[in-house]
Scaffold this motif. Sequence first.
Motif, PDB file in Angstrom:
ATOM      1  N   GLY A  93      48.498 102.424  13.476  1.00  0.00           N
ATOM      2  CA  GLY A  93      49.505 103.275  12.856  1.00  0.00           C
ATOM      3  C   GLY A  93      49.211 103.482  11.381  1.00  0.00           C
ATOM      4  O   GLY A  93      48.597 102.631  10.739  1.00  0.00           O
ATOM      5  N   GLN A 152      55.490 106.672   9.690  1.00  0.00           N
ATOM      6  CA  GLN A 152      54.483 106.772  10.748  1.00  0.00           C
ATOM      7  C   GLN A 152      54.643 108.116  11.476  1.00  0.00           C
ATOM      8  O   GLN A 152      54.783 108.173  12.700  1.00  0.00           O
ATOM      9  N   TYR A 155      52.554 109.022  14.592  1.00  0.00           N
ATOM     10  CA  TYR A 155      52.375 108.024  15.655  1.00  0.00           C
ATOM     11  C   TYR A 155      53.050 108.439  16.964  1.00  0.00           C
ATOM     12  O   TYR A 155      52.409 108.493  18.019  1.00  0.00           O
ATOM     13  N   THR A 196      49.196  97.235  10.098  1.00  0.00           N
ATOM     14  CA  THR A 196      49.996  98.235   9.377  1.00  0.00           C
ATOM     15  C   THR A 196      50.790  97.630   8.222  1.00  0.00           C
ATOM     16  O   THR A 196      51.447  98.362   7.476  1.00  0.00           O
ATOM     17  N   ARG A 264      60.468 101.139  10.686  1.00  0.00           N
ATOM     18  CA  ARG A 264      59.449 101.901  10.006  1.00  0.00           C
ATOM     19  C   ARG A 264      59.581 101.758   8.502  1.00  0.00           C
ATOM     20  O   ARG A 264      60.707 101.738   7.977  1.00  0.00           O
TER      21      ARG A 264
END
Length: 266
Positions: A93, A152, A155, A196, A264
Amino acid sequence: MPSPADGYALITGASSGIGAEIAREYARRGVPLILTARREDRLQALADELRAQVPVEIIRADLAEPDAPAQLCNAISERGLAVRILVNNAGYGVIGRYTSQPWDAHAAFLQVMIHAVSELTWRLLPSLRAFPNGRILNVASFAGLAPGSNGQTLYAAAKAYLIKFSESLAQENADRGLKVCALCPGFTYSEFHDVTGTREMMSHLPRSLWLQADHVARAGVDAVEGNRVVVVPGWRYKLLHGVARHLSDHARLGLMRRNSSKIRRA
């Protein structure tokens, strides 16, 4: 020891996480393996572990490089190997909002997650179709079934592509005996969130939402063998998916908007 004449399973991103567990699952089922990833030392260690069960070949490849899919297929051909099962697992990601990262980071991501998957599949389809029991297992994500989130940005879109790609391939190749499945796990214990940089954030999520990589791998292999085109491992994620399908787009997007900050980094 199984015969390589029965065909190999090529697994991308096999050095850790779900990819390594899929390799172990196929080894338990007696399928010879071709393992590929960027980290050759990790591949070698996994190959040493599994060679007592099946023949194992390793080929280092960085699928972020545009020439990598063709070079990988050439290396397989030069070794005289035939691929019966393709597992498109490699992935990662890119954190943050869309313009917070340079375009080169997004381009490399798209190369790995979409272009390499599409090209490898295109190049290997003749080999897969040559077997009466060819298989393609695309490791997608529950994110591909859920609304896109804040952060992201590409993604969920890339994973949704994998799901639709799998559905079309399954229809196009049904008459060839080739089975195709998109595996859509939720949060899974692996190195993904270390890469990530979101491990600390993700550690605050309830443990009940986390899946074990070996369970996910087994669910995926069982699903493609059972001719299931899309599979969601774990009863909690099955329930979430079922409930979400009955909500309006407005409601689903609202829920994701309110909860994005928990999963996130924007």
